[in-house]
Design an enzyme around this catalytic site. Structure first.
Site, PDB file in Angstrom:
ATOM      1  CB  ILE A 147      -0.973   0.022   1.202  1.00 30.58           C
ATOM      2  CG1 ILE A 147      -0.224   0.064   2.539  1.00 30.58           C
ATOM      3  CG2 ILE A 147      -1.899  -1.180   1.166  1.00 30.58           C
ATOM      4  CD1 ILE A 147      -1.164   0.169   3.747  1.00 30.58           C
ATOM      5  CG  ASP A 148      -0.083   4.359  -2.634  1.00 28.62           C
ATOM      6  OD1 ASP A 148       0.561   3.546  -3.317  1.00 28.62           O
ATOM      7  OD2 ASP A 148      -1.111   4.933  -3.035  1.00 28.62           O
ATOM      8  CE  LYS A 149       7.479   8.058   3.338  1.00 27.32           C
ATOM      9  NZ  LYS A 149       8.637   8.883   2.894  1.00 27.32           N
ATOM     10  NE  ARG A 253      -3.138   8.409  -4.021  1.00 26.33           N
ATOM     11  CZ  ARG A 253      -1.824   8.653  -4.011  1.00 26.33           C
ATOM     12  NH1 ARG A 253      -0.974   7.650  -3.811  1.00 26.33           N
ATOM     13  NH2 ARG A 253      -1.376   9.869  -4.211  1.00 26.33           N
TER      14      ARG A 253
END
Length: 328
Positions: A147-149, A253
């Protein structure tokens, strides 16, 4: 004179040696023509057979240079082996095969150029010790999904080869329950539905992903608006549950932005500011990232077969944001 190109094995330099340099030691000549490579580095590349005159690899750096074109293959740097770091972790579950973490925002999953430390991998190496070493590769041991930072929430990592293979297979066949909570600018219409559209890297900005008509990777997101904020006829924001059928880079997103309702606080896909009262709520909540949280992760244990399901409450910044939006 030197020029550069790229191939699968790394960078390839083309160097032209003039008549004026012919007869000098080739390692010395090449070091002068390619100043960012030291003479010692060139000698090592020659010893590895990576320097050639025409189609013939050089055997020795002491050879006399001849006028003409030389190629110098510079392999990509080996990924640095991550080092253990004592970074606190919120462990939701752990056994001999896998570990489930509630990841905070701001923690990158694995080392990357420019951020070789302070990642989840570094923390896992410290927490798990030698059991994690090499599982799934040296650079990203244990990592089976990302998952994104700046996205928070539940992630699972493998501690054994069997778990890594099993989890990878589950993610490949989308046999995983993954639900995210997002706060969006406005509310998607209709309030419940499916967003389906292939995703690929943007041709305009290589740091972004985009929905594309041809090529790309198939991506499906099922969403449902759980709550709206502001006027009912025209909401200023919404809480949206997103269930992933596929898991592509930046999928939620990108898909939410394609509906004209990007995640609040998203610096990449925001495409315009929300209403002033929403911006005020974002500031007061201390939200400095996209409002996206991996709230549920469910799967069948790849070794024992046990059904596992983990839930993570909203982190403080998103919880504060929801409380402030509820006053609109």
């Amino acid at each position: 004179m030197a020029s550069e190109d790229e191939d699968a094995s790394g960078e390839v330099r083309t160097v032209e040696v003039g008549e004026d340099l012919a007869g000098e030691r080739i390692d010395k000549v090449l070091a002068a023509l390619v100043p960012d490579l030291s003479r010692a580095r060139l000698q090592a590349l020659i010893a590895e057979g990576r320097v050639a005159f025409g189609d013939t690899a050089l055997a020795d750096g002491k050879l006399k240079a001849r006028a003409g074109l030389y190629t110098v293959e510079v392999p990509p740097p080996e990924p640095a082996e991550p080092q253990p770091e004592a970074i606190p972790l919120t462990v939701l579950y752990e056994d001999a095969d896998l570990i489930v973490i509630d990841k905070p925002p701001g923690l990158a999953m694995h080392p990357a150029p420019g951020s070789e430390s302070g990642t989840l991998v570094n923390a896992l190496l410290h927490h798990c010790g030698d059991t994690l070493s090499g599982i799934g590769g040296v650079a990203r041991p244990g990592i089976v999904h990302r998952i994104d930072k700046e996205t928070s929430g539940v992630v699972v990592a493998a501690k054994t080869d069997a778990a890594h293979q099993g989890l990878s297979a589950l993610f490949a066949t989308h046999d995983i329950e993954r639900i995210y909570v997002a706060f969006t600018r406005g509310a998607p219409h209709p309030l419940k539905g499916t967003i389906e559209g292939a995703i690929a890297r943007s041709t305009h900005d290589r740091k972004k992903m985009a929905m594309v008509k041809t090529g790309g990777r198939h991506a499906v997101t099922h969403y449902a608006v759980e709550r709206t904020f502001g006027p009912q006829e025209k909401p200023l924001a919404a809480r949206v549950a997103c269930r992933l059928e596929t898991g592509r880079t930046h999928q939620i997103r990108v898909h939410l932005a394609s509906k004209g309702t990007p995640c609040l606080g998203d610096p990449v896909y925001g495409s315009g500011p929300p209403a002033e009262v929403v911006r005020t709520a974002i500031r007061e909540a201390g939200l400095n990232r996209q409002a996206l949280h991996a709230s549920v992760l469910g799967f069948r244990h790849p070794v024992t077969g046990e059904a596992l399901r983990f839930e993570s409450p909203l982190p403080p910044d998103m919880a504060r944001l929801e409380g402030l939006l509820a006053r609109l």
